[in-house]
Each structure stands twice: as C-alpha cells, then as structure tokens.
Design a protein around this motif. Structure first.
Motif, PDB file in Angstrom:
ATOM      1  N   VAL A 130       0.859  -1.184   0.000  1.00 13.03           N
ATOM      2  CA  VAL A 130       0.000   0.000   0.000  1.00 13.03           C
ATOM      3  C   VAL A 130       0.895   1.233   0.000  1.00 13.03           C
ATOM      4  O   VAL A 130       1.780   1.375   0.846  1.00 13.03           O
ATOM      5  CB  VAL A 130      -0.929   0.007   1.224  1.00 13.03           C
ATOM      6  CG1 VAL A 130      -1.864   1.212   1.171  1.00 13.03           C
ATOM      7  CG2 VAL A 130      -1.727  -1.284   1.296  1.00 13.03           C
ATOM      8  N   PRO A 132       0.326   5.094   0.070  1.00 13.59           N
ATOM      9  CA  PRO A 132      -0.371   6.378   0.135  1.00 13.59           C
ATOM     10  C   PRO A 132       0.593   7.507  -0.237  1.00 13.59           C
ATOM     11  O   PRO A 132       1.755   7.528   0.199  1.00 13.59           O
ATOM     12  CB  PRO A 132      -0.794   6.470   1.609  1.00 13.59           C
ATOM     13  CG  PRO A 132      -0.650   5.070   2.155  1.00 13.59           C
ATOM     14  CD  PRO A 132       0.463   4.466   1.380  1.00 13.59           C
ATOM     15  N   SER A 161     -11.719   8.927  -1.288  1.00 17.68           N
ATOM     16  CA  SER A 161     -11.547   7.465  -1.194  1.00 17.68           C
ATOM     17  C   SER A 161     -11.477   6.830  -2.578  1.00 17.68           C
ATOM     18  O   SER A 161     -12.375   6.103  -3.010  1.00 17.68           O
ATOM     19  CB  SER A 161     -12.691   6.854  -0.374  1.00 17.68           C
ATOM     20  OG  SER A 161     -12.688   7.333   0.944  1.00 17.68           O
ATOM     21  N   ILE A 163      -8.662   4.852  -5.495  1.00 16.77           N
ATOM     22  CA  ILE A 163      -7.474   4.005  -5.447  1.00 16.77           C
ATOM     23  C   ILE A 163      -7.061   3.599  -6.859  1.00 16.77           C
ATOM     24  O   ILE A 163      -7.911   3.415  -7.746  1.00 16.77           O
ATOM     25  CB  ILE A 163      -7.742   2.755  -4.571  1.00 16.77           C
ATOM     26  CG1 ILE A 163      -6.443   2.040  -4.216  1.00 16.77           C
ATOM     27  CG2 ILE A 163      -8.721   1.802  -5.243  1.00 16.77           C
ATOM     28  CD1 ILE A 163      -6.595   1.028  -3.087  1.00 16.77           C
ATOM     29  N   ILE A 165      -4.708   0.661  -8.759  1.00 15.18           N
ATOM     30  CA  ILE A 165      -4.203  -0.671  -8.406  1.00 15.18           C
ATOM     31  C   ILE A 165      -3.255  -1.217  -9.473  1.00 15.18           C
ATOM     32  O   ILE A 165      -3.344  -0.856 -10.651  1.00 15.18           O
ATOM     33  CB  ILE A 165      -5.366  -1.671  -8.168  1.00 15.18           C
ATOM     34  CG1 ILE A 165      -6.200  -1.847  -9.439  1.00 15.18           C
ATOM     35  CG2 ILE A 165      -6.247  -1.188  -7.029  1.00 15.18           C
ATOM     36  CD1 ILE A 165      -7.340  -2.868  -9.290  1.00 15.18           C
ATOM     37  N   PHE A 191     -12.855   1.854  -1.100  1.00 12.62           N
ATOM     38  CA  PHE A 191     -12.184   2.740  -2.051  1.00 12.62           C
ATOM     39  C   PHE A 191     -12.670   2.415  -3.463  1.00 12.62           C
ATOM     40  O   PHE A 191     -12.810   1.245  -3.821  1.00 12.62           O
ATOM     41  CB  PHE A 191     -10.665   2.557  -1.989  1.00 12.62           C
ATOM     42  CG  PHE A 191     -10.032   3.012  -0.709  1.00 12.62           C
ATOM     43  CD1 PHE A 191      -9.516   4.283  -0.590  1.00 12.62           C
ATOM     44  CD2 PHE A 191      -9.976   2.159   0.392  1.00 12.62           C
ATOM     45  CE1 PHE A 191      -8.943   4.719   0.594  1.00 12.62           C
ATOM     46  CE2 PHE A 191      -9.394   2.568   1.581  1.00 12.62           C
ATOM     47  CZ  PHE A 191      -8.877   3.859   1.688  1.00 12.62           C
ATOM     48  N   VAL A 193     -12.091   2.115  -7.356  1.00 15.89           N
ATOM     49  CA  VAL A 193     -10.984   1.916  -8.303  1.00 15.89           C
ATOM     50  C   VAL A 193     -11.156   2.884  -9.470  1.00 15.89           C
ATOM     51  O   VAL A 193     -12.176   2.871 -10.162  1.00 15.89           O
ATOM     52  CB  VAL A 193     -10.949   0.461  -8.826  1.00 15.89           C
ATOM     53  CG1 VAL A 193      -9.816   0.298  -9.849  1.00 15.89           C
ATOM     54  CG2 VAL A 193     -10.779  -0.519  -7.680  1.00 15.89           C
ATOM     55  N   VAL A 213      -0.930  -0.867  -4.484  1.00 11.13           N
ATOM     56  CA  VAL A 213      -2.067   0.034  -4.697  1.00 11.13           C
ATOM     57  C   VAL A 213      -1.670   1.430  -4.221  1.00 11.13           C
ATOM     58  O   VAL A 213      -0.850   1.582  -3.313  1.00 11.13           O
ATOM     59  CB  VAL A 213      -3.334  -0.443  -3.947  1.00 11.13           C
ATOM     60  CG1 VAL A 213      -3.780  -1.794  -4.479  1.00 11.13           C
ATOM     61  CG2 VAL A 213      -3.094  -0.518  -2.434  1.00 11.13           C
ATOM     62  N   LEU A 215      -3.149   5.355  -3.137  1.00 11.02           N
ATOM     63  CA  LEU A 215      -4.315   6.126  -2.702  1.00 11.02           C
ATOM     64  C   LEU A 215      -3.850   7.446  -2.107  1.00 11.02           C
ATOM     65  O   LEU A 215      -2.682   7.585  -1.725  1.00 11.02           O
ATOM     66  CB  LEU A 215      -5.126   5.339  -1.672  1.00 11.02           C
ATOM     67  CG  LEU A 215      -4.422   4.912  -0.385  1.00 11.02           C
ATOM     68  CD1 LEU A 215      -5.403   4.895   0.767  1.00 11.02           C
ATOM     69  CD2 LEU A 215      -3.815   3.516  -0.550  1.00 11.02           C
TER      70      LEU A 215
END
Length: 416
Positions: A130, A132, A161, A163, A165, A191, A193, A213, A215
C-alpha cells in the motif's frame, strides 16, 4: 602455418586421449579450473545482473531525486539510538518546502507501510504493498496507466476514497472483469478503483507496482492521523533540471533545520538521501562482491593450475620415448614446446568451458524460476575463456620446457 595447424590438431588429440585414458586423474585435476572459472563468471554474472536490474528499476527516474525522512540509505556516523529518537517528517514540512524552495520541480508526501490484504466481494489478495501519497508522486516515479486514470490534485488534497491498483491486484480481485468504478475494501474502508497500472515486473529491490495500490495520503491521515506507528512518512523531491545538487541539498538542509528549530552545533534530525548517492553505495557493495569473488576464484584457479601441471608432467614422462623419436627425426625444441603448451591450454579450456556452461545453465534456470533476469554477457564468456588459456599457458610452460630440452638419445633409451 600448416605446421602449427597440424601441431594444434595433434595436441588436441593428445589432450582428448588424456581425458579419455585417465578419467579420474584428469577430472580431479580439471576440477580446480572448472570451480575457479565458475566462481569468477558466476560472481561477475550475478553482479552484472544485479546492476542491470537496478539500472532498469531506476530507468525514468531522475538520479537527483531526494528521499527526505528519518532514515539513511547508506552507512551513517549517527548512532542508532539517536536515529531512533529523530521525529518523523510531517505534512506541514512538506507544505513549507513546497512553498519556500523555488528550485523544486516536484515534491510529494508519502507513507511507507506494511503489506495488507485487499478484498472485492469474495475475492481477497494478500501481501499487497500500500503506497499512500500525494498526486505529485506519479510525476516523480515512472508510471504507465493501462485503464482509467491516476488521482488528481483535488482528490489528493481532500483525501478522496479513490485508489489506483497494480495489474496483478486487478487480476486477483476481478478475474478479468472490468475493475474501473468498482469498490474494494482496505483498512476496513471502501475505495473506488479509478485506474489500473500496466504490468511492470519486479525491480532489483524486490518491489513491484504490479502488487501495489496507490491512494491519497490525506485519506490515511484523516483515518489514522500523522503519528501512527503503522506508517513511515517520507518527502520525495525532484529538483529542477540543471540545479546544482550540492547547493540544493545545502539549502534543503538549512530549511529543515530552520523549521525544526535546530541550533548551531546540533546534529540534523533527518537524512537527505539522494538517489545517485544510493546507486554509488550499491556500486561500492558490488565492487566488494567482485573482490571477494576474485579472491575465492584465484585460489581455485591455483589449485587447478597445479592439477594441469601435474597432468602435463605425467604426460611428458609417459611420452618420453615418443619425444626422443620425434627429435631423432628432426623435430626442433620449439615444436615439442608448442606441442605440450597447446595440450595444456586445451586441457585448461576443457575445464573452463565446463565452468561457463554451468553458469549459463544456472542463470537460465534462475531466470525462469525467479522474477529476476540473470545476464551472462559475452564479455564474461570471453573473460572466462581468456583466463582458461592463461592458466593453461602458466601450468604447461615448465612441463613443455622440460620436454623440449630432453636429449633424444637419452629419451629413447629411457622410454624403452
């Protein structure tokens, strides 16, 4: 020229006969050469492969990219207990640097996190990286979008929210179905996509955006705050083209010391890690690996060299009568010398060739088994062959000289 071609042909026949007639003795003698050449070429191939993968991993990134956080990429004189007490970089510091340093091209605020599981309906993908970040991160590191889009500045600032991927995450969750617009669960939150990245493969550091991913970092800040132990914050900075990197680093250091209120004499409570400095650190490690590999290999080659010399001395003794007959028929010392030298070189090349083939086979297997490309360059093959020839020449010179200096009468009488 014809004479030397015939000489080489005869030497090859004698070497092959030695391999066939004295299998165990020859095997043990050539083993040292094989191990030595294998060690050298294996180490060089591994180092070349590592370096190539690192270069490929950093392809598209500015080598002056800076990672600003509480840890150092390389060795440091600051004691560990002091480093552990350093504060994490903060979002406010990111905003301050963004406004106060005109020579910055792009700057992003990122969280480094532990791997997580991600879900969509009944499908779960584990060990997901992940990442961020603010939206500028996509302009600092190279990204290619396969479907959809990356999140923008508005979504980044508001912590929407959404994301993006990786390709393997998309395949694991959606099994070939359309992922854009679907909602997935991560950290107990939903979240949407908005994008899927193109498949990129694993880089030299074991990282892969295919299983990652991305975000907005502000979403995580709203959820967990700025002091959560599950995140390690970092500020990534890309200076403008043409900027003197040392002057830029000095200005960045002064800005950070100022915002943190550090007095003169106090050590920096942060590290300014330049990507080019990290590659230099890797080069230093690679250099030490090369030295270690050569040290081990030279010892093996010495053992192999003595083995070749032993075979040649035995060969001289076994063919003393033949040497005497050749000299009686008019063969010159030089002819005898080259005959045994060629034989020693051919024997050494047999051992070296086996070592090179072993490296090639292992590289082929590991490349197919692991997601890592092992490279056996033509230079390394040429180097291995050249070293085999040199070992053969050095090992065969004394037996060849002793054979060429035999008295023909004494040689024929001794051999009878």
């Amino acid at each position: 020229m014809i004479l030397y071609i015939r000489l080489l042909k005869e030497s090859f026949a004698f070497a092959f006969n030695a391999l066939r007639s004295n299998k165990l003795r020859t095997f043990l003698s050539l083993l040292g050469v094989t191990v030595g050449i294998f060690s050298i070429i294996a180490v060089l191939a591994a180092v070349d492969s590592l370096k190539k993968n690192i270069v490929d991993s950093l392809d598209g990134m500015d080598k002056n990219t800076i990672y600003l956080f509480k840890y150092s990429f390389g060795p440091t004189e600051v004691e560990k207990w002091k480093r552990d007490q350093f504060p994490q970089v903060k979002y406010d510091e990111y905003q301050y640097l963004q406004k106060s340093m005109p020579d910055i091209d792009k700057i992003s605020f990122n969280f480094f996190t532990k791997n997580q599981s991600i879900k969509y309906d009944d499908n779960t993908v584990n060990s997901i990286r992940v990442k961020p970040s603010t939206n500028e991160f996509f302009e600092i590191e190279p990204f290619k979008v396969d479907k959809g889009r990356l999140f923008n500045e508005v979504e980044s600032n508001s912590g929407t929210s959404v994301i993006v991927i990786g390709s393997e995450v998309a395949e694991g969750l959606f099994k070939g179905n359309e992922p854009i617009g679907k909602q997935i669960r991560l950290y107990g939150q939903r979240f949407t996509v908005i994008g899927v990245l193109k498949k990129m493969g694993q880089n030299a550091f074991g990282d892969s955006n295919d299983v990652a991913v991305f975000l907005p970092v502000n979403n995580m800040r709203k959820l967990y705050g700025d002091n959560s132990v599950i995140f390690t914050p970092a500020i990534l900075i890309k200076p403008k083209a043409g900027v003197d990197i040392e002057e830029f680093k000095a200005e960045l250091t002064n800005k950070m010391r100022s915002i943190r209120g550090l007095r003169a004499g106090e050590i920096n409570s942060f590290f300014v890690n330049i990507l080019s400095g990290f590659t230099n650190f890797i080069d230093d490690i690679i250099g030490k690996m090369n030295i270690a590999g050569w040290g081990i290999s030279i010892f093996s080659l010495l053992v192999g060299g003595f083995g070749i010399a032993n075979i040649m001395f035995v060969s001289v003794k076994e063919r003393t009568n033949l040497i005497g007959i050749q000299k009686a028929l008019g063969a010159k010392n030089r002819f005898i010398l080259f005959q045994f030298l060629f034989e020693a070189v051919i024997l050494a090349m047999f051992g070296g060739l086996i070592g090179i083939v072993l490296v090639w086979l292992i590289a082929l297997v590991l490349t197919n088994v692991l997601d890592f490309e092992f490279v056996l360059s033509s230079f390394n093959i040429l180097l291995g062959s050249s070293l085999s020839i040199i070992i053969g020449l050095i090992s065969g010179i004394l037996p060849a000289i002793s054979a060429s200096r035999l008295d023909p009468v004494e040689a024929i009488r001794t051999g009878m």
